[in-house]
Enzyme design. Structure first.
Site, PDB file in Angstrom:
ATOM      1  CB  CYS A   1       3.898  -6.998  -2.263  1.00 55.65           C
ATOM      2  SG  CYS A   1       3.758  -7.396  -3.883  1.00 55.65           S
ATOM      3  CE  LYS A   2       5.816   0.515  -4.320  1.00 50.44           C
ATOM      4  NZ  LYS A   2       6.562   1.325  -5.025  1.00 50.44           N
TER       5      LYS A   2
ATOM      6  CG  HIS B   1      -2.453  -3.294   5.578  1.00 48.76           C
ATOM      7  ND1 HIS B   1      -2.151  -2.651   4.393  1.00 48.76           N
ATOM      8  CD2 HIS B   1      -3.524  -2.432   6.144  1.00 48.76           C
ATOM      9  CE1 HIS B   1      -3.104  -1.519   4.239  1.00 48.76           C
ATOM     10  NE2 HIS B   1      -3.837  -1.426   5.545  1.00 48.76           N
TER      11      HIS B   1
ATOM     12  CG  ASP C   1     -10.227 -11.493   1.886  1.00 46.75           C
ATOM     13  OD1 ASP C   1      -9.832 -10.529   1.334  1.00 46.75           O
ATOM     14  OD2 ASP C   1     -11.236 -11.545   2.841  1.00 46.75           O
TER      15      ASP C   1
ATOM     16  CG  ASP D   1      -4.463  -3.633   2.074  1.00 41.41           C
ATOM     17  OD1 ASP D   1      -3.703  -4.491   1.840  1.00 41.41           O
ATOM     18  OD2 ASP D   1      -4.549  -2.389   1.599  1.00 41.41           O
TER      19      ASP D   1
ATOM     20  N   PRO E   1      -2.361   3.884   3.874  1.00 39.50           N
ATOM     21  CG  PRO E   1      -2.204   2.073   5.057  1.00 39.50           C
ATOM     22  CD  PRO E   1      -1.923   2.685   3.822  1.00 39.50           C
TER      23      PRO E   1
ATOM     24  CG  ASN F   1       4.208  12.915  -2.086  1.00 38.62           C
ATOM     25  OD1 ASN F   1       4.452  12.318  -2.979  1.00 38.62           O
ATOM     26  ND2 ASN F   1       4.631  12.411  -0.824  1.00 38.62           N
TER      27      ASN F   1
ATOM     28  N   GLY G   1      -6.033  -0.102   1.387  1.00 40.50           N
ATOM     29  CA  GLY G   1      -5.531   0.248   0.325  1.00 40.50           C
ATOM     30  C   GLY G   1      -4.310   1.121   0.055  1.00 40.50           C
ATOM     31  CD1 TRP G   2      -3.388   2.120  -4.150  1.00 38.54           C
ATOM     32  CD2 TRP G   2      -1.406   3.005  -4.046  1.00 38.54           C
ATOM     33  NE1 TRP G   2      -2.820   1.706  -5.137  1.00 38.54           N
ATOM     34  CE2 TRP G   2      -1.516   2.063  -5.105  1.00 38.54           C
ATOM     35  CE3 TRP G   2      -0.180   3.511  -3.898  1.00 38.54           C
ATOM     36  CZ2 TRP G   2      -0.559   1.791  -5.855  1.00 38.54           C
ATOM     37  CZ3 TRP G   2       0.978   3.288  -4.690  1.00 38.54           C
ATOM     38  CH2 TRP G   2       0.607   2.200  -5.750  1.00 38.54           C
TER      39      TRP G   2
END
Length: 251
Positions: A80-81, A98, A129, A133, A110, A226, A107-108
């Site tokens: 989920c973003k 993850h 939490d 991540d 990995p 990209n 994060g973004w």
């Protein structure tokens, strides 16, 4: 099966992953014990025929937080973003699937950063939490990065590893019968802007052979545009890298 959680939401933004998770749940016949719902982020398009028999909707975790707290006792984030608000993760058990080997490259994307900075790559299922991540780890597994990997090939192996891990622990999670552990090291975190900055290849910059190959293969992912450079006419030119290991013929 003595279930602790009865109303579960799987919230994700990856068609393939959602479909495969639902297949695992079907194969284990878990829907006879509990109620699964599926949703994605508002900006994500999921083909509804993909999972036709499940309730499916778009959810904004910030705007819909009251509904989420009232309706679900377990939320599973599957790529989920969205960032889950503190109020949500403190009132509802939230677990994250993850595509990284926590605590490295949180994060973004990995796996992309792992190709470049050589930190461990893999898959982690952990409690959520109030940090990105972060949180107690339920299970994780490292995925090796090969010299001929692109972002695409590495990501596909990570996806399969995530599915194996999910299959191993989903019953334990539903019964709240699992052990977690905490890694004291905070690791590192990459944001979306860090990814955007790396996309442009600077034509006048000096790269080593290893650096430029690693950068280009880390940014090569199917048809995604990209990596790019700006030519002398100010055109943006996109680049992808093809890597093919030599086939060794046995005599």
């Amino acid at each position: 099966m003595n279930l602790f959680y009865k109303n579960i939401l799987i919230l994700g933004d990856n068609n393939y992953l959602l479909e495969k998770l639902s297949n695992i749940i079907d194969k284990k016949d878990l829907t006879q014990y509990t109620d699964f719902s599926y949703a994605c982020s508002p900006q994500t398009f999921i083909e509804l025929p993909l999972i036709p028999k499940f309730k499916f909707s778009h959810i904004d975790v910030k705007k819909d937080i009251k509904t989420l707290i009232d309706k679900f006792d377990l939320i599973i984030s599957a790529h989920c973003k969205q960032i889950f608000p503190a109020e949500l993760v403190t009132k509802v058990k939230c677990i994250n699937i993850h595509p990284g080997f926590n605590p490295y490259n949180r994060g973004w994307y990995p796996h992309i950063f792992s190709i470049i900075n050589k930190l461990s790559s893999g898959a982690t299922i952990h409690e959520i939490d109030q940090k990105i991540d972060h949180g107690s780890i339920i299970i994780q597994r490292q995925v090796e990065i090969f010299s001929y990997d692109t972002s695409d090939t590495l990501y596909k192996r990570i996806l399969e590893t995530e599915l194996h891990l999910f299959s191993e622990v989903i019953e334990k999670i539903l019964c709240n019968d699992y052990q977690t552990y905490i890694i004291k090291e905070e690791g590192n975190i990459n944001k979306k802007n860090d990814f955007q900055k790396m996309r442009q290849i600077e034509l006048e910059k000096v790269y080593s052979g290893r650096e430029i190959i690693d950068l280009l293969r880390a940014l090569t992912h199917g048809d995604y545009q990209n990596a790019y450079f700006i030519d002398d006419d100010n055109n943006k030119i996109f680049i992808r890298l093809t890597l093919e290991p030599e086939e060794v013929v046995k005599e």
